[in-house]
Scaffold this motif. Structure first.
Motif, PDB file in Angstrom:
ATOM      1  N   THR A 168       0.856  -1.179   0.000  1.00 39.22           N
ATOM      2  CA  THR A 168       0.000   0.000   0.000  1.00 39.22           C
ATOM      3  C   THR A 168       0.891   1.228   0.000  1.00 39.22           C
ATOM      4  OG1 THR A 168      -1.705  -1.217   1.208  1.00 39.22           O
ATOM      5  CG2 THR A 168      -1.890   1.192   1.170  1.00 39.22           C
ATOM      6  N   VAL A 169       0.620   2.120  -0.948  1.00 35.49           N
ATOM      7  CA  VAL A 169       1.452   3.305  -1.151  1.00 35.49           C
ATOM      8  C   VAL A 169       0.851   4.486  -0.396  1.00 35.49           C
ATOM      9  CG1 VAL A 169       2.424   4.868  -2.871  1.00 35.49           C
ATOM     10  CG2 VAL A 169       2.089   2.450  -3.438  1.00 35.49           C
ATOM     11  N   TYR A 170       1.672   5.099   0.448  1.00 33.85           N
ATOM     12  CA  TYR A 170       1.313   6.322   1.163  1.00 33.85           C
ATOM     13  C   TYR A 170       2.261   7.425   0.710  1.00 33.85           C
ATOM     14  CZ  TYR A 170      -1.398   3.210   4.121  1.00 33.85           C
ATOM     15  OH  TYR A 170      -2.299   2.272   4.575  1.00 33.85           O
ATOM     16  N   ASP A 171       1.994   8.651   1.143  1.00 27.46           N
ATOM     17  CA  ASP A 171       2.798   9.784   0.689  1.00 27.46           C
ATOM     18  C   ASP A 171       4.280   9.655   1.017  1.00 27.46           C
ATOM     19  OD1 ASP A 171       0.661  11.177  -0.482  1.00 27.46           O
ATOM     20  OD2 ASP A 171       0.108  12.084   1.438  1.00 27.46           O
ATOM     21  N   ALA A 172       4.628   9.135   2.194  1.00 30.26           N
ATOM     22  CA  ALA A 172       6.034   9.093   2.607  1.00 30.26           C
ATOM     23  C   ALA A 172       6.553   7.695   2.920  1.00 30.26           C
ATOM     24  CB  ALA A 172       6.240   9.999   3.826  1.00 30.26           C
ATOM     25  N   HIS A 173       5.707   6.669   2.750  1.00 29.92           N
ATOM     26  CA  HIS A 173       6.158   5.294   2.980  1.00 29.92           C
ATOM     27  C   HIS A 173       5.239   4.318   2.250  1.00 29.92           C
ATOM     28  CE1 HIS A 173       2.930   5.325   6.004  1.00 29.92           C
ATOM     29  NE2 HIS A 173       2.992   3.998   5.991  1.00 29.92           N
ATOM     30  N   VAL A 174       5.699   3.103   2.134  1.00 25.22           N
ATOM     31  CA  VAL A 174       4.837   2.021   1.660  1.00 25.22           C
ATOM     32  C   VAL A 174       4.710   1.013   2.799  1.00 25.22           C
ATOM     33  CG1 VAL A 174       5.409   2.300  -0.781  1.00 25.22           C
ATOM     34  CG2 VAL A 174       6.715   0.689   0.587  1.00 25.22           C
ATOM     35  N   HIS A 175       3.574   0.382   2.853  1.00 25.37           N
ATOM     36  CA  HIS A 175       3.324  -0.652   3.858  1.00 25.37           C
ATOM     37  C   HIS A 175       3.214  -1.971   3.106  1.00 25.37           C
ATOM     38  CE1 HIS A 175       1.991  -2.449   7.597  1.00 25.37           C
ATOM     39  NE2 HIS A 175       1.011  -3.039   6.931  1.00 25.37           N
ATOM     40  N   ALA A 176       4.138  -2.867   3.368  1.00 27.26           N
ATOM     41  CA  ALA A 176       4.171  -4.162   2.687  1.00 27.26           C
ATOM     42  C   ALA A 176       3.726  -5.260   3.644  1.00 27.26           C
ATOM     43  CB  ALA A 176       5.580  -4.446   2.187  1.00 27.26           C
ATOM     44  N   VAL A 177       2.909  -6.165   3.125  1.00 29.61           N
ATOM     45  CA  VAL A 177       2.467  -7.334   3.886  1.00 29.61           C
ATOM     46  C   VAL A 177       2.676  -8.555   3.004  1.00 29.61           C
ATOM     47  CG1 VAL A 177       0.549  -8.496   5.048  1.00 29.61           C
ATOM     48  CG2 VAL A 177       0.735  -6.005   5.154  1.00 29.61           C
TER      49      VAL A 177
END
Length: 100
Positions: free
Chosen positions: A64-73
């Motif tokens: 999941t792409v956010y403005d300042a990071h990505v969250h990977a699962v």
């Protein structure tokens, strides 16, 4: 049954920059896995859903792409749980390179 590995990876590319890089380089993720092959990939809003087949197992993952990071699962099947530490370490090392 699976066990998820979750982590956040910072970036300074903006959402579209990350999406562009992921679209161009997601195949390299499968290449980094011995015998790995990209099975599927699709975007749902700002979340990339993809699966890699390795060692006879399918590993479902999301980024999941956010403005300042990505969250990977990464959902590891039970068979691959002994490799969880190795998988997490590989993601921590490889993900920043994938986003450059």
């Amino acid at each position: 049954m699976s066990t998820p590995i979750a982590l956040d990876i910072p970036h300074s590319l903006g959402k579209q920059g990350v999406r562009d890089r992921l679209d161009a380089r997601i195949g390299k993720v499968a290449d980094a896995v011995p015998g790995g092959a990209l099975v599927s990939r699709s975007w749902d809003g700002d979340t990339l859903n993809f699966s890699i087949k390795a060692m006879g197992q399918t590993v479902a993952s999301t980024i999941t792409v956010y403005d300042a990071h990505v969250h990977a699962v990464v959902d590891l099947p039970m068979f691959l749980l002994p490799f969880a530490g190795m998988v997490k370490g590989a993601i921590e090392q490889g993900a920043p390179k994938l986003l450059k």
